[in-house]
Motif scaffolding. Structure first.
Motif, short mmCIF file in Angstrom:
data_model
loop_
_atom_site.label_atom_id
_atom_site.label_comp_id
_atom_site.label_asym_id
_atom_site.label_seq_id
_atom_site.Cartn_x
_atom_site.Cartn_y
_atom_site.Cartn_z
N GLN A 6 32.25 14.17 -101.42
CA GLN A 6 32.43 13.81 -102.83
C GLN A 6 31.08 13.63 -103.52
O GLN A 6 30.86 14.11 -104.64
CB GLN A 6 33.25 12.52 -102.95
CG GLN A 6 34.61 12.57 -102.30
CD GLN A 6 35.45 13.74 -102.75
OE1 GLN A 6 35.65 13.94 -103.95
NE2 GLN A 6 35.93 14.54 -101.81
N ARG A 60 29.52 16.96 -104.26
CA ARG A 60 30.15 17.57 -105.43
C ARG A 60 29.62 16.97 -106.72
O ARG A 60 29.26 17.69 -107.66
CB ARG A 60 31.66 17.38 -105.37
CG ARG A 60 32.37 18.24 -104.36
CD ARG A 60 33.78 17.74 -104.12
NE ARG A 60 34.58 17.74 -105.33
CZ ARG A 60 35.77 17.14 -105.43
NH1 ARG A 60 36.28 16.50 -104.39
NH2 ARG A 60 36.45 17.19 -106.55
N PHE A 61 29.54 15.65 -106.76
CA PHE A 61 29.11 14.99 -107.99
C PHE A 61 27.64 15.29 -108.28
O PHE A 61 27.25 15.49 -109.43
CB PHE A 61 29.34 13.49 -107.88
CG PHE A 61 30.77 13.13 -107.58
CD1 PHE A 61 31.80 13.88 -108.08
CD2 PHE A 61 31.08 12.06 -106.76
CE1 PHE A 61 33.13 13.58 -107.80
CE2 PHE A 61 32.39 11.74 -106.46
CZ PHE A 61 33.42 12.51 -106.99
N SER A 115 27.38 18.74 -109.85
CA SER A 115 27.88 18.81 -111.22
C SER A 115 26.90 18.18 -112.21
O SER A 115 26.58 18.77 -113.24
CB SER A 115 29.24 18.12 -111.32
OG SER A 115 30.20 18.79 -110.56
N ARG A 116 26.45 16.97 -111.92
CA ARG A 116 25.67 16.22 -112.90
C ARG A 116 24.37 16.93 -113.24
O ARG A 116 24.01 17.04 -114.42
CB ARG A 116 25.39 14.81 -112.36
CG ARG A 116 26.63 13.94 -112.27
CD ARG A 116 26.32 12.60 -111.64
NE ARG A 116 25.54 11.77 -112.52
CZ ARG A 116 26.05 10.88 -113.37
NH1 ARG A 116 27.36 10.73 -113.42
NH2 ARG A 116 25.28 10.15 -114.12
N GLU A 166 36.01 19.15 -112.98
CA GLU A 166 34.59 19.17 -112.64
C GLU A 166 33.89 20.42 -113.16
O GLU A 166 32.67 20.44 -113.30
CB GLU A 166 34.41 19.07 -111.13
CG GLU A 166 34.80 17.71 -110.57
CD GLU A 166 34.86 17.72 -109.05
OE1 GLU A 166 34.14 18.54 -108.44
OE2 GLU A 166 35.62 16.92 -108.48
N ASN A 216 33.84 16.12 -118.50
CA ASN A 216 34.89 15.55 -117.66
C ASN A 216 34.99 14.06 -117.96
O ASN A 216 34.17 13.26 -117.50
CB ASN A 216 34.56 15.77 -116.18
CG ASN A 216 35.64 15.22 -115.26
OD1 ASN A 216 36.69 14.78 -115.72
ND2 ASN A 216 35.39 15.25 -113.96
N THR A 255 31.28 13.10 -112.55
CA THR A 255 30.78 14.43 -112.24
C THR A 255 29.85 14.97 -113.32
O THR A 255 29.15 15.95 -113.09
CB THR A 255 31.94 15.42 -112.06
OG1 THR A 255 32.67 15.50 -113.29
CG2 THR A 255 32.87 14.95 -110.95
N HIS A 256 29.87 14.37 -114.51
CA HIS A 256 29.04 14.84 -115.62
C HIS A 256 28.20 13.68 -116.16
O HIS A 256 28.65 12.53 -116.15
CB HIS A 256 29.93 15.35 -116.77
CG HIS A 256 30.58 16.66 -116.50
ND1 HIS A 256 31.28 16.94 -115.35
CD2 HIS A 256 30.64 17.80 -117.26
CE1 HIS A 256 31.75 18.18 -115.40
NE2 HIS A 256 31.38 18.72 -116.53
#
Length: 326
Positions: free
Chosen positions: A237, A240-241, A244-245, A287, A292, A303-304
């Motif tokens: 997780q 993933r984050f 994205s960010r 995402e 988001n 995520t953003h």
């Protein structure tokens, strides 16, 4: 944001970091497999003949299981990716209620996207429209023949042509920078971890009574295996984050570079802020969106970056002008 090295150096560094992180996700598959082996061995209190029921025996037995379980887990992950490669767009369209639109159905959108692709020298992705009042857009695809940009009907009604051009340029930058493929692979593999963890914990807790009757190392083995599974899920997780960010800032900058209009990106973000929730979209699709709003616990799993932070970056580094507060 991009002051030290410039846009292209930042994109290159981001690409290298992303590939390392995605490779790390495949490494986590093996850690997950070892955790599964420990849980299965411990809950069944089962050891090869001659091994004493102590923790070391369970660890050695689980390591021996990796000789066949490791390749099997890797093959399953690749198979999952192949299924996603073939069917992901249809599944996403059905989930969010989107469909491909022709030039005759959406001439203005096609014209904006075509001009951006010509300016960037990119093949034009498919254009999809989701029947949803939310204000959002996202790009999907795992190779150039599959790339598609989806916008909502709410976004089409709320944005003017300059703002829509900025949003399309943002999504096109994600495609150009290989963000879409990287994020979709990361989301798919992270889904494997969540699915495996749920199945294992259901089975483990159903069999916990048998393991408790064992007086040796079965329960510590189960606890270690469970800890590994939870750790792998959490790391997936966080990866993933992290992907994205960092990429949203780069996509915003790429949109400005392409349109030469930072203010259009700023006003588009202001209109989208707080209105981007796609009710039918799973977290993996959200995402991929421009914004988001599902920020999570104290933004720990957001995520953003926040809209305010993105506007501040565009104002400071891209020459944009944030509107005065009302």
């Amino acid at each position: 944001m991009l002051r030290a090295y410039g846009l292209y150096t930042h994109i290159r560094a981001n690409e290298i970091r992303s590939r390392v992180l995605v490779a790390g996700l495949f490494g986590l598959v093996l850690v997950l497999a070892f955790g599964i082996a420990l849980v299965v061995r411990g809950t069944g209190a089962h050891l090869p003949a001659g091994m004493p029921p102590v923790l070391g025996s369970y660890l050695r037995a689980a390591a021996a299981d990796m000789l066949w379980l490791g390749p099997l887990a890797s093959a399953a992950a690749f198979l999952w990716l192949l299924i996603a490669y073939r069917f992901h767009q249809g599944l996403i369209d059905r989930t969010v209620g989107a469909r491909a639109v022709s030039r005759a159905e959406a001439p203005d959108l096609h014209r904006l996207l075509e001009n951006l692709c010509i300016a960037r020298g990119l093949p034009m992705p498919a254009l999809h429209v989701a029947d949803d009042p939310a204000l959002n857009a996202f790009a999907t695809g795992l190779n150039p023949r599959q790339y598609a940009i989806t916008v909502t009907t709410g976004l089409m009604q709320a944005l003017d042509s300059r703002e829509m051009e900025a949003v399309l340029a943002h999504e096109l930058t994600h495609i150009r920078n290989d963000d879409v493929r990287t994020m979709m692979i990361a989301v798919v593999i992270a889904g494997i971890f969540a699915f495996a963890a749920e199945l294992l914990f259901r089975g483990a807790f159903q069999g916990r009574g048998e393991s408790r009757r064992d007086k040796g190392g079965a329960m510590p083995a189960v606890l270690i295996g469970a800890a590994l599974i939870v750790t792998v899920w959490l790391l997936s997780q966080l990866i993933r984050f992290g992907l994205s960010r960092s990429r949203e800032y780069v996509a915003d900058a790429g949109a400005v570079e392409l349109t030469k209009n930072p203010d259009a990106m700023i006003t588009a973000l202001l209109k989208i802020a707080g209105r981007g929730e796609l009710a039918r979209a799973p977290s993996g699709v959200m995402e991929l969106c421009v914004d988001n709003p599902r920020s999570g616990f104290f933004d720990l799993f957001a995520t953003h970056p926040s809209i305010d932070d993105r506007i501040a970056a565009l104002t400071r580094y891209a020459g944009g002008h944030a509107p005065l507060p009302a």
